[in-house]
Design a protein around this motif. Structure first.
Motif, PDB file in Angstrom:
ATOM      1  N   GLY A   1       6.206 -13.812  -5.944  1.00 33.12           N
ATOM      2  CA  GLY A   1       7.333 -13.647  -5.027  1.00 33.12           C
ATOM      3  C   GLY A   1       7.244 -12.398  -4.171  1.00 33.12           C
ATOM      4  O   GLY A   1       7.951 -12.275  -3.166  1.00 33.12           O
ATOM      5  N   LEU A   2       6.380 -11.472  -4.534  1.00 36.45           N
ATOM      6  CA  LEU A   2       6.177 -10.274  -3.712  1.00 36.45           C
ATOM      7  C   LEU A   2       5.296 -10.546  -2.496  1.00 36.45           C
ATOM      8  O   LEU A   2       5.337  -9.789  -1.520  1.00 36.45           O
ATOM      9  CB  LEU A   2       5.544  -9.164  -4.551  1.00 36.45           C
ATOM     10  N   LEU A   3       4.493 -11.598  -2.550  1.00 37.46           N
ATOM     11  CA  LEU A   3       3.534 -11.856  -1.462  1.00 37.46           C
ATOM     12  C   LEU A   3       4.181 -11.950  -0.080  1.00 37.46           C
ATOM     13  O   LEU A   3       3.667 -11.341   0.872  1.00 37.46           O
ATOM     14  CB  LEU A   3       2.703 -13.097  -1.778  1.00 37.46           C
ATOM     15  N   PRO A   4       5.283 -12.693   0.105  1.00 38.44           N
ATOM     16  CA  PRO A   4       5.890 -12.723   1.447  1.00 38.44           C
ATOM     17  C   PRO A   4       6.336 -11.333   1.924  1.00 38.44           C
ATOM     18  O   PRO A   4       6.199 -11.029   3.119  1.00 38.44           O
ATOM     19  CB  PRO A   4       7.079 -13.673   1.280  1.00 38.44           C
ATOM     20  N   PHE A   5       6.851 -10.502   1.020  1.00 40.31           N
ATOM     21  CA  PHE A   5       7.210  -9.135   1.406  1.00 40.31           C
ATOM     22  C   PHE A   5       5.981  -8.377   1.875  1.00 40.31           C
ATOM     23  O   PHE A   5       6.001  -7.726   2.924  1.00 40.31           O
ATOM     24  CB  PHE A   5       7.807  -8.374   0.205  1.00 40.31           C
ATOM     25  N   ILE A   6       4.917  -8.444   1.105  1.00 43.86           N
ATOM     26  CA  ILE A   6       3.693  -7.688   1.404  1.00 43.86           C
ATOM     27  C   ILE A   6       3.029  -8.192   2.680  1.00 43.86           C
ATOM     28  O   ILE A   6       2.648  -7.407   3.558  1.00 43.86           O
ATOM     29  CB  ILE A   6       2.733  -7.743   0.199  1.00 43.86           C
ATOM     30  N   ILE A   7       2.903  -9.500   2.813  1.00 44.68           N
ATOM     31  CA  ILE A   7       2.242 -10.078   3.992  1.00 44.68           C
ATOM     32  C   ILE A   7       3.013  -9.758   5.269  1.00 44.68           C
ATOM     33  O   ILE A   7       2.430  -9.313   6.269  1.00 44.68           O
ATOM     34  CB  ILE A   7       2.048 -11.599   3.819  1.00 44.68           C
ATOM     35  N   ALA A   8       4.332  -9.957   5.243  1.00 44.99           N
ATOM     36  CA  ALA A   8       5.138  -9.673   6.440  1.00 44.99           C
ATOM     37  C   ALA A   8       5.101  -8.196   6.787  1.00 44.99           C
ATOM     38  O   ALA A   8       5.041  -7.831   7.971  1.00 44.99           O
ATOM     39  CB  ALA A   8       6.577 -10.141   6.229  1.00 44.99           C
ATOM     40  N   THR A   9       5.104  -7.331   5.774  1.00 48.81           N
ATOM     41  CA  THR A   9       5.046  -5.888   6.025  1.00 48.81           C
ATOM     42  C   THR A   9       3.718  -5.494   6.664  1.00 48.81           C
ATOM     43  O   THR A   9       3.691  -4.754   7.651  1.00 48.81           O
ATOM     44  CB  THR A   9       5.264  -5.106   4.710  1.00 48.81           C
ATOM     45  N   ILE A  10       2.624  -5.982   6.125  1.00 46.91           N
ATOM     46  CA  ILE A  10       1.311  -5.675   6.699  1.00 46.91           C
ATOM     47  C   ILE A  10       1.218  -6.183   8.132  1.00 46.91           C
ATOM     48  O   ILE A  10       0.759  -5.469   9.028  1.00 46.91           O
ATOM     49  CB  ILE A  10       0.175  -6.250   5.822  1.00 46.91           C
ATOM     50  N   MET A  11       1.678  -7.412   8.338  1.00 45.03           N
ATOM     51  CA  MET A  11       1.644  -7.968   9.696  1.00 45.03           C
ATOM     52  C   MET A  11       2.427  -7.099  10.670  1.00 45.03           C
ATOM     53  O   MET A  11       1.979  -6.850  11.792  1.00 45.03           O
ATOM     54  CB  MET A  11       2.185  -9.398   9.702  1.00 45.03           C
ATOM     55  N   SER A  12       3.593  -6.642  10.240  1.00 45.89           N
ATOM     56  CA  SER A  12       4.408  -5.808  11.115  1.00 45.89           C
ATOM     57  C   SER A  12       3.766  -4.451  11.364  1.00 45.89           C
ATOM     58  O   SER A  12       3.769  -3.947  12.491  1.00 45.89           O
ATOM     59  CB  SER A  12       5.800  -5.638  10.510  1.00 45.89           C
TER      60      SER A  12
END
Length: 147
Positions: free
Chosen positions: A15-26
């Protein structure tokens, strides 16, 4: 077949993956036509905060404890807080509201010792909340830098 404990642990960390992926993308300034990382982050965060708040219902109902009725009210307030974060259409404010929600909800769970949660689950929740809060902070930086 996986044990119940292995499943909730893996789902929690996944469940952390969407947080991490969106943060890196931003942070790197990357988006897709159908995926705007800041909106994805805030909306996912609101959904997860609502989900976590909803788990209080199950815990209180499991205990059948009238003295924990305030947790049911708190659960609804956290869901409304998450909804407010989506409705204000202000990414920085939404990130702060959601981070406050995660931090304070963990505190609520820790202060009610008679909730039916295992120590290992509470430890995992602390780690997951810490990473979620870190990504909220990093996303806030990304918005400040990019905005």
């Amino acid at each position: 077949m996986k044990s119940h404990q292995q499943v909730w642990r893996r789902l929690g960390y996944a469940g952390l993956l969407p947080f991490i992926i969106a943060t890196i993308m931003s942070l790197v300034g990357w988006s897709l036509p159908w995926f705007e990382p800041e909106f994805a982050f805030v909306s996912y965060s609101a959904i997860i905060l609502s989900f976590l708040a909803g788990t209080l219902w199950g815990q209180v109902l499991y205990l059948h404890a009238a003295n924990l009725a305030n947790l049911l009210i708190l659960s609804n307030l956290y869901a409304l807080l998450a909804w407010l974060a989506l409705m204000i259409d202000q990414t920085m404010a939404a990130l702060v509201i959601l981070a406050f929600g995660y931090f304070s909800l963990l505190g609520v769970e820790k202060n009610f010792q008679n909730l039916p949660v295992k120590d290992e689950y509470q430890q995992m929740r602390t780690v997951l909340t810490s990473v979620a809060l870190l990504t909220h902070f990093l996303m806030l930086i990304a918005v400040l830098i990019g905005g």
